[in-house]
Design an enzyme around this catalytic site. Structure first.
Site, PDB file in Angstrom:
ATOM      1  CD  GLN A 144      -0.371   6.127  -0.359  1.00 55.95           C
ATOM      2  OE1 GLN A 144      -0.751   7.510  -0.307  1.00 55.95           O
ATOM      3  NE2 GLN A 144      -1.238   5.305  -0.502  1.00 55.95           N
ATOM      4  CE1 TYR A 147      -3.339   3.074   0.839  1.00 61.06           C
ATOM      5  CE2 TYR A 147      -1.930   3.260   2.777  1.00 61.06           C
ATOM      6  CZ  TYR A 147      -2.929   3.564   2.160  1.00 61.06           C
ATOM      7  OH  TYR A 147      -3.684   4.767   2.200  1.00 61.06           O
TER       8      TYR A 147
END
Length: 130
Positions: free
Chosen positions: A127, A123
């Site tokens: 970004q 994750y």
């Protein structure tokens, strides 16, 4: 799971931390982002804080780190935000004219226990692709 230990504690304390510049201004650009990354790495090396993943966005910072429980996540974040603010505002004068202080007083922190480490790491890595 991998554990760390010091003289009297065996631990695994991983945190996902996010914080923003004051007013969520997009000031982490034009070399500020590169210098911020260097400073965070220096500070974390100095205080034995492990950086697992880091991403600097124009208006916020993501940090996945492991901190010894005696040191504490709040002390680590306070130290990183305080020192980076002082140095960046000295080195990039335009930050002083745009903001009364570089960072907001608040931050987000979550322990990395409910989600697999690989998911959070991915994750953060992705970004800039969002």
């Amino acid at each position: 799971m991998e554990y760390k230990s010091n003289h009297n504690v065996v631990y695994s304390c991983k945190y996902h931390v996010v914080w923003c510049p004051k007013y969520r201004r997009k000031v982490l650009v034009n070399g500020v982002d590169v210098r911020l990354k260097e400073l965070i790495e220096e500070i974390c090396n100095e205080f034995c804080i492990d950086i697992i993943e880091m991403e600097i966005m124009p208006d916020h910072v993501h940090l996945l780190m492991e901190v010894a429980p005696q040191f504490g996540v709040h002390k680590a974040v306070k130290l990183i935000k305080g020192r980076t603010s002082r140095v960046l505002r000295q080195e990039f004068g335009w930050l002083r004219s745009r903001l009364p202080s570089l960072w907001t007083n608040s931050y987000f922190v979550s322990t990395v226990g409910s989600a697999p480490l690989s998911v959070i790491k991915q994750y953060i890595e992705n970004q800039k692709n969002v």
